[in-house]
Design a protein around this motif. Structure first.
Motif, PDB file in Angstrom:
ATOM      1  N   PRO A  18       9.494  -8.031  17.621  1.00  0.00           N
ATOM      2  CA  PRO A  18       9.468  -7.677  16.199  1.00  0.00           C
ATOM      3  C   PRO A  18       8.903  -6.296  16.016  1.00  0.00           C
ATOM      4  O   PRO A  18       8.488  -5.699  16.967  1.00  0.00           O
ATOM      5  CB  PRO A  18       8.431  -8.634  15.665  1.00  0.00           C
ATOM      6  CG  PRO A  18       7.516  -8.824  16.827  1.00  0.00           C
ATOM      7  CD  PRO A  18       8.429  -8.858  17.988  1.00  0.00           C
ATOM      8  N   GLU A  19       8.775  -5.834  14.823  1.00  0.00           N
ATOM      9  CA  GLU A  19       8.008  -4.643  14.530  1.00  0.00           C
ATOM     10  C   GLU A  19       8.494  -3.552  15.453  1.00  0.00           C
ATOM     11  O   GLU A  19       8.557  -3.762  16.637  1.00  0.00           O
ATOM     12  CB  GLU A  19       6.517  -4.859  14.823  1.00  0.00           C
ATOM     13  CG  GLU A  19       5.897  -5.861  13.935  1.00  0.00           C
ATOM     14  CD  GLU A  19       5.654  -5.268  12.564  1.00  0.00           C
ATOM     15  OE1 GLU A  19       4.894  -5.822  11.831  1.00  0.00           O
ATOM     16  OE2 GLU A  19       6.237  -4.255  12.228  1.00  0.00           O
ATOM     17  N   HIS A  20       8.741  -2.422  14.992  1.00  0.00           N
ATOM     18  CA  HIS A  20       8.996  -1.242  15.802  1.00  0.00           C
ATOM     19  C   HIS A  20      10.392  -1.140  16.356  1.00  0.00           C
ATOM     20  O   HIS A  20      10.975  -0.106  16.266  1.00  0.00           O
ATOM     21  CB  HIS A  20       8.062  -1.165  17.007  1.00  0.00           C
ATOM     22  CG  HIS A  20       8.417  -2.128  18.087  1.00  0.00           C
ATOM     23  ND1 HIS A  20       8.040  -3.410  18.046  1.00  0.00           N
ATOM     24  CD2 HIS A  20       9.183  -2.002  19.191  1.00  0.00           C
ATOM     25  CE1 HIS A  20       8.517  -4.028  19.096  1.00  0.00           C
ATOM     26  NE2 HIS A  20       9.222  -3.201  19.802  1.00  0.00           N
ATOM     27  N   ASN A  91      12.521  -2.101   4.044  1.00  0.00           N
ATOM     28  CA  ASN A  91      11.509  -3.165   4.048  1.00  0.00           C
ATOM     29  C   ASN A  91      11.379  -3.889   5.378  1.00  0.00           C
ATOM     30  O   ASN A  91      12.343  -3.996   6.126  1.00  0.00           O
ATOM     31  CB  ASN A  91      11.858  -4.230   2.999  1.00  0.00           C
ATOM     32  CG  ASN A  91      11.990  -3.638   1.608  1.00  0.00           C
ATOM     33  OD1 ASN A  91      13.089  -3.371   1.135  1.00  0.00           O
ATOM     34  ND2 ASN A  91      10.865  -3.406   0.962  1.00  0.00           N
ATOM     35  N   ASN A  92      10.202  -4.424   5.592  1.00  0.00           N
ATOM     36  CA  ASN A  92      10.020  -5.436   6.626  1.00  0.00           C
ATOM     37  C   ASN A  92       9.794  -6.774   5.939  1.00  0.00           C
ATOM     38  O   ASN A  92       8.829  -6.928   5.171  1.00  0.00           O
ATOM     39  CB  ASN A  92       8.803  -5.111   7.505  1.00  0.00           C
ATOM     40  CG  ASN A  92       9.179  -4.286   8.714  1.00  0.00           C
ATOM     41  OD1 ASN A  92      10.350  -4.210   9.092  1.00  0.00           O
ATOM     42  ND2 ASN A  92       8.196  -3.653   9.337  1.00  0.00           N
ATOM     43  N   TYR A  93      10.696  -7.696   6.196  1.00  0.00           N
ATOM     44  CA  TYR A  93      10.581  -9.029   5.591  1.00  0.00           C
ATOM     45  C   TYR A  93      11.457  -9.939   6.434  1.00  0.00           C
ATOM     46  O   TYR A  93      12.629 -10.166   6.146  1.00  0.00           O
ATOM     47  CB  TYR A  93      11.064  -8.962   4.142  1.00  0.00           C
ATOM     48  CG  TYR A  93      10.442  -9.956   3.180  1.00  0.00           C
ATOM     49  CD1 TYR A  93       9.758 -11.093   3.607  1.00  0.00           C
ATOM     50  CD2 TYR A  93      10.556  -9.744   1.800  1.00  0.00           C
ATOM     51  CE1 TYR A  93       9.195 -11.969   2.704  1.00  0.00           C
ATOM     52  CE2 TYR A  93       9.995 -10.615   0.881  1.00  0.00           C
ATOM     53  CZ  TYR A  93       9.315 -11.728   1.338  1.00  0.00           C
ATOM     54  OH  TYR A  93       8.760 -12.596   0.427  1.00  0.00           O
ATOM     55  N   ARG A 148       1.186   1.865   5.414  1.00  0.00           N
ATOM     56  CA  ARG A 148       1.439   2.336   6.779  1.00  0.00           C
ATOM     57  C   ARG A 148       1.783   1.139   7.675  1.00  0.00           C
ATOM     58  O   ARG A 148       0.944   0.290   7.947  1.00  0.00           O
ATOM     59  CB  ARG A 148       0.160   3.019   7.214  1.00  0.00           C
ATOM     60  CG  ARG A 148       0.043   3.920   8.442  1.00  0.00           C
ATOM     61  CD  ARG A 148       1.062   3.894   9.496  1.00  0.00           C
ATOM     62  NE  ARG A 148       0.728   4.816  10.564  1.00  0.00           N
ATOM     63  CZ  ARG A 148       0.815   4.523  11.856  1.00  0.00           C
ATOM     64  NH1 ARG A 148       1.246   3.331  12.252  1.00  0.00           N
ATOM     65  NH2 ARG A 148       0.508   5.415  12.770  1.00  0.00           N
ATOM     66  N   CYS A 149       3.011   1.117   8.127  1.00  0.00           N
ATOM     67  CA  CYS A 149       3.447   0.054   9.034  1.00  0.00           C
ATOM     68  C   CYS A 149       3.013   0.386  10.465  1.00  0.00           C
ATOM     69  O   CYS A 149       2.935   1.549  10.843  1.00  0.00           O
ATOM     70  CB  CYS A 149       4.966  -0.100   8.978  1.00  0.00           C
ATOM     71  SG  CYS A 149       5.628  -1.287  10.183  1.00  0.00           S
ATOM     72  N   VAL A 150       2.776  -0.626  11.251  1.00  0.00           N
ATOM     73  CA  VAL A 150       2.397  -0.443  12.650  1.00  0.00           C
ATOM     74  C   VAL A 150       3.494   0.294  13.425  1.00  0.00           C
ATOM     75  O   VAL A 150       3.253   0.921  14.443  1.00  0.00           O
ATOM     76  CB  VAL A 150       2.060  -1.819  13.296  1.00  0.00           C
ATOM     77  CG1 VAL A 150       3.312  -2.649  13.530  1.00  0.00           C
ATOM     78  CG2 VAL A 150       1.265  -1.657  14.589  1.00  0.00           C
ATOM     79  N   GLU A 151       4.718   0.241  12.889  1.00  0.00           N
ATOM     80  CA  GLU A 151       5.838   0.951  13.524  1.00  0.00           C
ATOM     81  C   GLU A 151       5.799   2.450  13.253  1.00  0.00           C
ATOM     82  O   GLU A 151       6.674   3.181  13.704  1.00  0.00           O
ATOM     83  CB  GLU A 151       7.166   0.409  12.996  1.00  0.00           C
ATOM     84  CG  GLU A 151       7.363  -1.064  13.262  1.00  0.00           C
ATOM     85  CD  GLU A 151       8.448  -1.660  12.372  1.00  0.00           C
ATOM     86  OE1 GLU A 151       9.215  -2.493  12.865  1.00  0.00           O
ATOM     87  OE2 GLU A 151       8.544  -1.283  11.190  1.00  0.00           O
ATOM     88  N   TYR A 246      -2.661  -2.088   9.036  1.00  0.00           N
ATOM     89  CA  TYR A 246      -1.219  -2.021   9.249  1.00  0.00           C
ATOM     90  C   TYR A 246      -0.511  -2.982   8.296  1.00  0.00           C
ATOM     91  O   TYR A 246      -1.046  -4.031   7.930  1.00  0.00           O
ATOM     92  CB  TYR A 246      -0.883  -2.322  10.708  1.00  0.00           C
ATOM     93  CG  TYR A 246      -1.361  -1.234  11.636  1.00  0.00           C
ATOM     94  CD1 TYR A 246      -0.934   0.085  11.449  1.00  0.00           C
ATOM     95  CD2 TYR A 246      -2.264  -1.488  12.666  1.00  0.00           C
ATOM     96  CE1 TYR A 246      -1.387   1.105  12.273  1.00  0.00           C
ATOM     97  CE2 TYR A 246      -2.723  -0.470  13.495  1.00  0.00           C
ATOM     98  CZ  TYR A 246      -2.274   0.829  13.289  1.00  0.00           C
ATOM     99  OH  TYR A 246      -2.724   1.836  14.100  1.00  0.00           O
ATOM    100  N   GLY A 247       0.698  -2.587   7.934  1.00  0.00           N
ATOM    101  CA  GLY A 247       1.449  -3.285   6.889  1.00  0.00           C
ATOM    102  C   GLY A 247       1.587  -4.790   7.079  1.00  0.00           C
ATOM    103  O   GLY A 247       1.655  -5.531   6.101  1.00  0.00           O
ATOM    104  N   TYR A 248       1.616  -5.250   8.316  1.00  0.00           N
ATOM    105  CA  TYR A 248       1.867  -6.688   8.512  1.00  0.00           C
ATOM    106  C   TYR A 248       0.741  -7.571   8.000  1.00  0.00           C
ATOM    107  O   TYR A 248       0.933  -8.761   7.799  1.00  0.00           O
ATOM    108  CB  TYR A 248       2.213  -7.010   9.968  1.00  0.00           C
ATOM    109  CG  TYR A 248       1.188  -6.651  11.018  1.00  0.00           C
ATOM    110  CD1 TYR A 248       0.158  -7.516  11.345  1.00  0.00           C
ATOM    111  CD2 TYR A 248       1.266  -5.444  11.712  1.00  0.00           C
ATOM    112  CE1 TYR A 248      -0.769  -7.189  12.330  1.00  0.00           C
ATOM    113  CE2 TYR A 248       0.349  -5.106  12.690  1.00  0.00           C
ATOM    114  CZ  TYR A 248      -0.664  -5.977  12.989  1.00  0.00           C
ATOM    115  OH  TYR A 248      -1.574  -5.636  13.958  1.00  0.00           O
ATOM    116  N   LYS A 249      -0.466  -6.972   7.788  1.00  0.00           N
ATOM    117  CA  LYS A 249      -1.545  -7.767   7.191  1.00  0.00           C
ATOM    118  C   LYS A 249      -1.232  -8.082   5.727  1.00  0.00           C
ATOM    119  O   LYS A 249      -1.754  -9.048   5.165  1.00  0.00           O
ATOM    120  CB  LYS A 249      -2.871  -7.017   7.264  1.00  0.00           C
ATOM    121  CG  LYS A 249      -3.434  -6.780   8.647  1.00  0.00           C
ATOM    122  CD  LYS A 249      -3.861  -8.042   9.373  1.00  0.00           C
ATOM    123  CE  LYS A 249      -5.057  -8.752   8.765  1.00  0.00           C
ATOM    124  NZ  LYS A 249      -5.450  -9.933   9.586  1.00  0.00           N
TER     125      LYS A 249
HETATM  126 MO    MO Z   1       4.988  -3.521   9.538  1.00  0.00          MO
END
Ligand code: MO
Ligand code: MTE
Length: 322
Positions: A18-20, A91-93, A148-151, A246-249
């Protein structure tokens, strides 16, 4: 145009997680105008516009109910607010799709209302409340936050919402509560990503914060953006934003808040334990196992800039991690 993908950046298919991944691969493979910059450190990021604009310029924006609130002048960013079309179209979803610029289309079938939110665990009295009744009890404000996303991609949002501290007070946790666990929805019928694919056994999405983090002034419960109710793809009807992490939180479409004694597991930590931890503060000096976090890229312009510790929110949160 032929784009040479340098070694080290390219991710072998077997490591696709996932992510990145999506960002790294797709940007290079499709961006006709993508340029690469190799810095002295060997850093490589897309140089010019690395991101396809999500919706064609002429494509009409969806009509959403207006929702406005006074802007809180405390929260300023060093960059302009990202164009609505971009921030609501990239988006990330994962419940919907991993294809960032398709989330908005796949999420049209999602029904964010009516929506009940449950409060449970170490609270004086567990209860459920309709999201709009909850919103009516809160004083809304607008905050411009860096996201800010981790990606490594960045957008600047004008969120509308209320401090999570107010939500915690409303929930009335007891002294036993040390963490807040949050859980998203499970609706395979409306969310294709919950019907199959890599993450099929992990839903619903869940996250957590310490009570100190949840009651920090920055932690924000979001119910709108750009002067409208929140679009489905950004987490309607109600989501979290913790801008120093990071955004996923920042879990979207929250159904449950549970107050617990022990640090709760989180979705991405459970799925990929060596890559995503509980704290997940933005930190340029702590690389992701597969890429550096020293730089980040603005989605709208493609500009690559240095990452800031705590995403630039050091003065609000550094004391939490001493
Ligand atoms: Mo993210
Ligand atoms: N329920 C849920 N929340 C989620 C995600 C998700 O896949 N499902 N993705 C996270 C990630 S990785 C990021 S970067 C942000 C993206 O928020 P945005 O699409 O509003 O920019 O949402 C976070 N919250």
């Amino acid at each position: 145009m032929l784009i040479k993908i340098p070694r080290g950046w390219e991710i072998p298919e077997r490591e696709v997680t996932p992510e990145h991944v999506y960002l790294n691969r797709r940007e290079f493979l499709t961006g006709a105008s993508v340029g690469l910059i190799a810095g002295a450190s060997g850093l490589i990021l897309p140089g010019s516009r690395g991101f396809a604009l999500p919706a064609g310029k002429d494509e009409p924006m969806p009509v959403l109910a207006p929702l406005t609130a006074p802007r809180n002048p405390e929260y300023k960013t060093d960059r302009p607010i990202t164009a609505e079309r971009v921030a609501t179209g990239y988006n990330n979803y994962y419940e919907f799709t991993e294809v960032k610029d398709k989330v908005k289309d796949v999420a049209v079938g999602f029904k964010p209302r009516p929506w009940e939110i449950e409060f449970k665990g170490h609270v004086e009295k567990p209860f459920k409340i309709n999201v709009d009744d909850l919103i009516k009890k809160m004083t809304l404000e607008e905050r411009v936050y860096r996201h800010r996303c981790v990606e490594r991609w960045v957008v600047i949002f004008p969120w509308i919402g209320f401090p999570m501290k107010k939500l915690v007070e409303f929930a009335a946790p007891t002294s036993k509560a040390r963490f807040v666990r949050m859980e998203s929805f499970y609706r395979p019928g409306q969310a294709p990503g919950q019907r199959g694919g890599t993450w099929v056994n992990y839903w619903p999405y869940y996250e957590g914060l310490t009570m100190e983090e949840a009651t920090n002034e920055l932690a924000f419960i979001v119910v709108g953006a750009y002067g409208k109710i929140l679009p489905n793809q950004n987490g309607s009807p109600l989501r979290l934003h913790t801008p120093w992490k990071y955004g996923y939180k920042s879990i979207k479409a929250i159904k449950r808040f549970e107050f617990v004694e022990k640090q709760p597991p989180t979705f991405w930590h459970t799925a990929v334990p060596n890559e995503y931890d509980f704290v997940s503060n933005v930190n340029p000096n702590k690389p992701h196992p597969r890429w550096s976090q020293a730089h980040e890229q603005l989605v709208e312009t493609g500009e690559v800039v240095p990452t800031k510790l705590y995403n630039g929110y050091e003065k609000y949160v550094a004391h939490l991690y001493k």
